[in-house]
Every structure is written in structure tokens, then in C-alpha cells.
Design an enzyme around this catalytic site. Sequence first.
Site, mmCIF file in Angstrom:
data_model
loop_
_atom_site.group_PDB
_atom_site.id
_atom_site.type_symbol
_atom_site.label_atom_id
_atom_site.label_comp_id
_atom_site.label_asym_id
_atom_site.label_seq_id
_atom_site.Cartn_x
_atom_site.Cartn_y
_atom_site.Cartn_z
ATOM 1 N N HIS A 187 36.931 15.641 18.582
ATOM 2 C CA HIS A 187 37.150 16.694 19.285
ATOM 3 C C HIS A 187 36.092 17.292 20.664
ATOM 4 O O HIS A 187 36.434 18.028 21.383
ATOM 5 C CB HIS A 187 37.251 17.982 18.388
ATOM 6 N N ASP B 57 41.265 16.361 23.339
ATOM 7 C CA ASP B 57 41.792 17.669 23.041
ATOM 8 C C ASP B 57 43.292 17.403 22.255
ATOM 9 O O ASP B 57 43.837 16.343 22.155
ATOM 10 C CB ASP B 57 42.097 18.493 24.082
#
Length: 493
Positions: A463, A467
Site C-alpha cells: 500500500h 492504491d
Amino acid sequence: MAAVTALRSSCRAAGRLVCIHRVRSCSSIRFIKSKYVCVFDKSALKFSHQQRLFRTSAVSCGQIVQFKLSDIGEGITEVTVKEWYVKEGDSVSQFDSICEVQSDKASVTITSRYDGIIRKLHYSIDDIAFVGKPLVDIEIDASKGVASEEDVVETPPMSHEEHTHQEIKGHKTLATPAVRRLAMENNIKLSEIVGTGKDNRILKEDILNYLAKQTGAILPPSPKAEIVPPPRKTEAVPAAPKDKARKIPVPVSRPIAFSGKDRTEPVTGFQKAMVKTMSAALKIPHFGYSDEVDLTQLVQLREELKPLAEMRGVKLSFMPFFIKAASMGLLQYPILNASLDENCQNVTYKASHNIGVAMDTEQGLIVPNVKNVQVCSVFDIAVELNRLQSLGSAGQLGTSDLTGGTFTLSNIGTIGGTYAKPVILPPEVAIGALGKIQVLPRFNGKGEVFKAQIMNVSWSADHRIIDGATMARFSNLWKSYLENPASMLLDLK
């Protein structure tokens, strides 16, 4: 009178000289230094005999050389001894297999650098051997000479591929150590066999087929070993009459006697590598995404192509389609085929799609990868997967097969389960876990219920650079290729 005395002294001196000369000519013993010859005094001659007068030649014996474990590359400093091919007292020649060792990345066969006799094995099975330390003691013929100690210790790094290549009549023969051992046990020269594997690699089946032609026997293909749970033991009970109710046996309570003890074992091999990799993975913030895929059309397509692949000697599973669809999706979303440096300052986009496949083996979890999937066909991927699975089952995967991965798929569905939470393998940034295929009811566009082949997929992404929207779009594209396999033809290269 003085002349007679001088004459007698001269005769005695001459007699001593003749005796010394006789000793020299008859005993094959020679003088060290000539200055002792001129001393004719009895005490002086006795002293010279005890100290410096004679020298003899010792019988030439074999020289013991400590064969040390050389650097096998990849920063490996210790290995586990898995199997010895020799024992103390055996004669070995150059390039003969001595033992098989396993690091946390691959298995390597160590070969001899000398002709001689094994005098000592420094390790037992499952012992930890260290690079640069003696592995075996070999007695060699001193008359033939021996390499210097520096040459023994500081050998150049050798990769697993160098161990599996052999120069035969000017060309390289590719074969795994297990295949070479099978050929050696049957007195077969590898130069006489034509390999059918990738890059003309000689496979186990090639050896067996060669033996069949020599002996005229027909050898069946070796089936893959499967673990079958033992049948549950039940006591034979005589059949009860139909008009009587079945009697339920009453368990007899007995005192439980347990004498087991705890066992402590060191973490070694691939398990040690997994500890290191998973510890590094905890530093990555994981983002999870799951979806289901309708594989009804793909199941039908595979059933049509499966016989064609078997005619070519290849087992076609669903995994080659999953891998190729992932590679086609990575072309559109290259961030998923990238890596992030330790300082989180630079992102490297990988040109090759080296897609790893998690495998459950007796040695533990291993993740070999298929190289350059972006230029491979579905059949090419199937051939490579067959090779990796065969080597993985035998514990003979090389370092090149286990390193360089850029993206990973884990087919946990072959064991069971639908959803999973896969852990990213650093330095990669994404991984997918595939569940089992289930027949479930679904609705079509007209609201009618039909039977569908449903598989669940679970994605994990880093992350820090990926995204949720990117992961979802990639998953949708991958899903569309599998739900409608004909659409893959438009983008295949």
C-alpha cells in the site's frame, strides 16, 4: 724402527679407509658431508655414524588433502548436508559426486576436485556445514602433485547451473544430479542420450527410455506419488438381522498412558529462508482485495486443449492460463511488477515478468518462477511448470529457478479453501492467492439460474506505492481474460 712404526700406522689408516669405502659401496648408504670422511679416529667415526654420517630415503606415502566447501554464491555461508554419495575408504575421481547439500535457497551437488581415497567425512547427515571449512579428507598420490592450500580454500563461486553442466565431447550436457546419478548407476554415458527437456536437458524419462531400448523392456511412466490417508480401522462385527435394531458399541474407558517427550529441532533449509522472508514482509503495509471469477468457459476450453497437450507430453492445468492472464494485466499496470528500495526513495519497474508459483513440498514452501512470461505462450508456460514441479518434488530446484521473481500467484485451492490473505514476498509488491473451483448456482442476464464454475481470488499489494483502485482495475482485467478466454487472443503477443 721409526720407519716401521710409520708403515704400520699407514696400513691401519688404509684399512679403515677401505672398510669405509666397502660400507659405502655395499649398503647403498651415502655420506652427507665430505668433511667427516677425513676423520679416521675410532671415536670420531662412531660419533659421525650416530649423528650426521648417513641419510636414508623414506617410502613415499599418499598425501591427505582437506577438501573444503567452496562458496556456492548468493551470499550463502552455511548449508545442510542432505546425502553422502561416498563413505570412508571409497575411491573417487575428479568430478565424481561427493555429497548433496541444501541451503536456504537451493540444493547443490558437490563434486570432487581430486583423484584419491576418502579418508574422513567431517559431517553427518543433516549436519550444518560452513563455507571454507573441511568437508572431507582425501588421500591423493603425492607423486601427482596437489593444489596449494590457497587453491583449495579460495575457489571461485560456482552456481548450481555450473554443477549441473558437464563437458562431454566438446558440448554441454544438461542434467540434474539425480539424473546423473541414475545414469551412473546404470553405466550410461550422457553423451549417448538425446535430451527432450528444455535446451536439450536430459530428463529421467530419457534415461528410462534409453534403458528400455537397450533391454527391450517396456517401462511404464512413473506415477506421481500421492499421499493417501490410511483407512480407518474398524473391528469386524457380524451382520445383525434386519428385524433387530443395530447395537451401538459402548466405548470402554481405559487409563491413558502417555510417555512422549518434547523435541527441539534447528530451523534449517527452506524453512530458514521462509523465516527470513516473512520477517521482512511484516514491514510492508498490506492492502487486501478479493473477488470471484466465473471459470465456466475456461473449464470447457481446458477440456478441449488437454488431450492436445498430453499428445505433446505436457500436463495442462489451469495455472498456465492464470499466469498468462496475469502477465497480460501487468502490461497495463506495470506498477504491480515493480520493486521498492529499502529507503523507499526509488521504484524499479521490472522489464521481465518472472511470475512465481508457490509450491508445497516435503522441504517446505518454495516459490520458483517462470521467466519472461510476457513472451511465452500458454503451452510454453505449461512446459516450464511441469519442469519446475518435477524438480521441486525431487528437491533439485536450482538457485536461478528460485530467484529473480517479480510477481507471485499462490494456488492454495489445490489443497482447499476459498479465500486467503497472502503475504507479499519482498522485494515484490503484489501477490495473489487462488481458491478452489466450486460448482455454484448463479443468475444469468435473464434471471435464470445456471450452474457456474466459481473460483475466489485474494490479492495483497504494497500500500506504500499501490492504491486500492489500481489493484481493483488489475483484478477486473485479469478476471475478464479468464471469464472470456477468447478475448485473450486480441492481446496475445
